[in-house]
Design a protein around this motif. Structure first.
Motif, PDB file in Angstrom:
ATOM      1  N   GLN A 141      86.341  55.801 138.880  1.00  0.00           N
ATOM      2  CA  GLN A 141      85.449  54.687 139.218  1.00  0.00           C
ATOM      3  C   GLN A 141      84.714  54.140 138.004  1.00  0.00           C
ATOM      4  O   GLN A 141      84.326  52.978 137.975  1.00  0.00           O
ATOM      5  N   LEU A 142      84.526  54.971 136.976  1.00  0.00           N
ATOM      6  CA  LEU A 142      83.764  54.588 135.797  1.00  0.00           C
ATOM      7  C   LEU A 142      84.611  54.767 134.552  1.00  0.00           C
ATOM      8  O   LEU A 142      85.193  55.841 134.335  1.00  0.00           O
ATOM      9  N   ASP A 143      84.708  53.723 133.728  1.00  0.00           N
ATOM     10  CA  ASP A 143      85.414  53.820 132.458  1.00  0.00           C
ATOM     11  C   ASP A 143      84.774  54.933 131.625  1.00  0.00           C
ATOM     12  O   ASP A 143      83.574  54.869 131.321  1.00  0.00           O
ATOM     13  N   PRO A 144      85.532  55.980 131.266  1.00  0.00           N
ATOM     14  CA  PRO A 144      84.938  57.084 130.497  1.00  0.00           C
ATOM     15  C   PRO A 144      84.255  56.629 129.216  1.00  0.00           C
ATOM     16  O   PRO A 144      83.351  57.314 128.721  1.00  0.00           O
ATOM     17  N   ALA A 145      84.650  55.476 128.666  1.00  0.00           N
ATOM     18  CA  ALA A 145      84.001  54.964 127.466  1.00  0.00           C
ATOM     19  C   ALA A 145      82.554  54.549 127.737  1.00  0.00           C
ATOM     20  O   ALA A 145      81.768  54.406 126.797  1.00  0.00           O
ATOM     21  N   ARG A 146      82.233  54.360 128.997  1.00  0.00           N
ATOM     22  CA  ARG A 146      80.867  53.977 129.367  1.00  0.00           C
ATOM     23  C   ARG A 146      80.016  55.194 129.738  1.00  0.00           C
ATOM     24  O   ARG A 146      78.879  55.044 130.162  1.00  0.00           O
ATOM     25  N   PHE A 147      80.571  56.381 129.594  1.00  0.00           N
ATOM     26  CA  PHE A 147      79.875  57.600 129.973  1.00  0.00           C
ATOM     27  C   PHE A 147      79.482  58.412 128.743  1.00  0.00           C
ATOM     28  O   PHE A 147      80.287  58.584 127.824  1.00  0.00           O
ATOM     29  N   THR A 148      78.263  58.906 128.719  1.00  0.00           N
ATOM     30  CA  THR A 148      77.807  59.822 127.674  1.00  0.00           C
ATOM     31  C   THR A 148      77.254  61.066 128.334  1.00  0.00           C
ATOM     32  O   THR A 148      76.429  60.984 129.256  1.00  0.00           O
ATOM     33  N   SER A 149      77.698  62.228 127.860  1.00  0.00           N
ATOM     34  CA  SER A 149      77.196  63.493 128.388  1.00  0.00           C
ATOM     35  C   SER A 149      75.936  63.906 127.644  1.00  0.00           C
ATOM     36  O   SER A 149      75.862  63.815 126.419  1.00  0.00           O
ATOM     37  N   ASP A 173      79.829  50.231 138.913  1.00  0.00           N
ATOM     38  CA  ASP A 173      81.009  49.455 139.304  1.00  0.00           C
ATOM     39  C   ASP A 173      80.602  48.025 139.653  1.00  0.00           C
ATOM     40  O   ASP A 173      81.213  47.053 139.200  1.00  0.00           O
ATOM     41  N   PHE A 174      79.548  47.884 140.462  1.00  0.00           N
ATOM     42  CA  PHE A 174      79.085  46.543 140.845  1.00  0.00           C
ATOM     43  C   PHE A 174      78.644  45.748 139.621  1.00  0.00           C
ATOM     44  O   PHE A 174      78.994  44.563 139.476  1.00  0.00           O
ATOM     45  N   LEU A 175      77.849  46.356 138.743  1.00  0.00           N
ATOM     46  CA  LEU A 175      77.340  45.636 137.572  1.00  0.00           C
ATOM     47  C   LEU A 175      78.477  45.169 136.672  1.00  0.00           C
ATOM     48  O   LEU A 175      78.459  44.047 136.147  1.00  0.00           O
ATOM     49  N   THR A 176      79.485  46.022 136.493  1.00  0.00           N
ATOM     50  CA  THR A 176      80.636  45.629 135.669  1.00  0.00           C
ATOM     51  C   THR A 176      81.348  44.433 136.278  1.00  0.00           C
ATOM     52  O   THR A 176      81.680  43.460 135.576  1.00  0.00           O
TER      53      THR A 176
END
Length: 396
Positions: A50-58, A26-29
């Motif tokens: 809190q985190l854009d799901p597009a920035r998440f990889t499982s 969140d801070f870095l964005t």
């Protein structure tokens, strides 16, 4: 900067490392950088808020594993390694920041596979850690790939020095101070007509110390008959009379609980590397009583150069000492002292806001990248170097 953040634990269950990674992303964005997160399991609704799901990889499905006195949901193995490789290749990162880098998980897999600068954060404070002892020899080539090590506390740093034979810069966990900025409650007590004690932690995890609080409960209620005891957290547990359970709480309810607490008790018994829950209580204005684990003592003593401690500690695992500490804090004659300490503690907690902690981490990133530039100019063209030089050799 394109930054790859690696969390070894699933976001399906809340935890300190997961919250740290989400807060850092969140801070870095907000600071104009481009973070992407790799973690096992799924991006839970709470994490997605809190985190854009597009920035998440499982990295795939998780397996529950006993670790550090808790149950960690991690994954490991050939399929996970392949997912890590794909994430690194597609991410084209300037830098990878791996949390708990020697945990048998995607963290160590990423450390093995990464060919860009690596920052690693150590969160564990377990002086007798067998996994850390084994890691020093078994994972030495991987550990040597870490360009900069961060420890979240002096307690965590001591473990790194002791077991891995290298040093680490202490950069604490961060939190968003403004989330806890609420008007001071009206009334004789913050919780209403009667003093309120709160506990927040996983109820079925022994190291969180709920048993110590419950053993102290008869003495506490004898000395403060009007005391209201509120217990919050995940886990099935039957509580005795005199306790009110509110179960797992949302972020909003968490703030409400801490804001209306006249004393927050952290009776943890082991393996705490920092104490973010103490910081949250301090920011919410709740006086803190905590066991004297090194990480808690370090945190509550951080204001000693400007005055007395920021909270009260008691002998770890001692119910009688806990009862004495709570009774002292809640004594009517000490009302002004209690309020003055809470004000000082709240002011001190601002030092851990992400605006401060995130800036410290960014300085580590910048130092590591600056040191890596000569190597990038002479090394084989990795994805990061191809972007820097403008090359797009498909055979590379």
């Amino acid at each position: 900067m394109r930054v790859g953040l690696v969390c070894p634990y699933s976001f399906d269950s809340p935890g300190g490392v997961q919250n740290h990674v989400l807060g850092l992303a969140d801070f870095l964005t907000a600071a104009g950088h481009d973070p992407y997160v790799l973690a096992p399991g799924e991006c839970s609704p709470a994490a997605a808020a809190q985190l854009d799901p597009a920035r998440f990889t499982s990295a795939g499905a998780t397996v529950p594993v006993p670790y550090n006195g808790s149950i960690a949901r991690v994954n490991f193995g050939p399929l996970s390694a392949a997912r890590v490789q794909r994430w690194l290749l597609r991410g084209d990162f300037d830098l990878v920041h791996i949390h708990e880098p020697i945990t048998p998980s995607i963290s160590v897999l990423t450390l093995w596979a990464s060919d860009v600068p690596v920052v690693a954060t150590f969160h564990t404070a377990t002086p007798r850690s067998r996994s850390m002892q084994l890691a020093r020899s078994a994972l030495r080539p991987a550990i040597e790939k870490i360009d900069a090590g961060i420890a979240v506390s002096e307690a965590a740093r001591r473990v790194v020095v002791q077991h891995l034979g290298r040093d680490a810069l202490v950069v604490p966990n961060g939190f968003f101070f403004d989330d806890f900025a609420r008007p001071e409650p009206a009334g004789p007590w913050r919780g209403g007509e009667h003093p309120r004690l709160s506990f927040l932690g996983r109820l079925d995890e022994p190291r969180k110390g709920l048993d110590v609080l419950l053993e102290a409960l008869p003495e506490l209620l004898f000395r403060i008959p009007t005391l209201e005891v509120v217990v919050a957290g995940q886990g099935g547990r039957t509580l005795p009379a005199g306790c009110r359970s509110v179960g797992a709480v949302s972020d909003v309810d968490r703030v409400d609980l801490l804001t209306t607490s006249d004393v927050f008790v952290a009776p943890h018994t082991a393996r705490e590397s920092f104490g973010i829950v103490l910081l949250e209580a301090m920011a919410a204005g709740a006086p803190v009583v905590a066991s004297d684990l090194p990480a808690f003592v370090d945190l509550l003593q951080s204001g000693r150069q400007h005055g007395p401690p920021l909270g009260v500690t008691f002998r770890t695992g001692d119910p009688a000492a806990l009862a004495d500490a709570v009774a002292t804090v809640l004594a009517p004659a000490d009302g002004e002292t209690r309020r003055a300490t809470a004000i000082r503690a709240r002011q001190a907690s601002r030092r851990y806001d992400w605006s401060v902690v995130g800036a410290e981490i960014l300085r580590v990133y910048e130092t590591v990248r600056a040191a890596a530039q000569p190597a990038l100019r002479t090394a084989a063209p990795t994805a990061a170097r191809r972007r820097m030089t403008g090359r797009h050799d498909e055979s590379a």
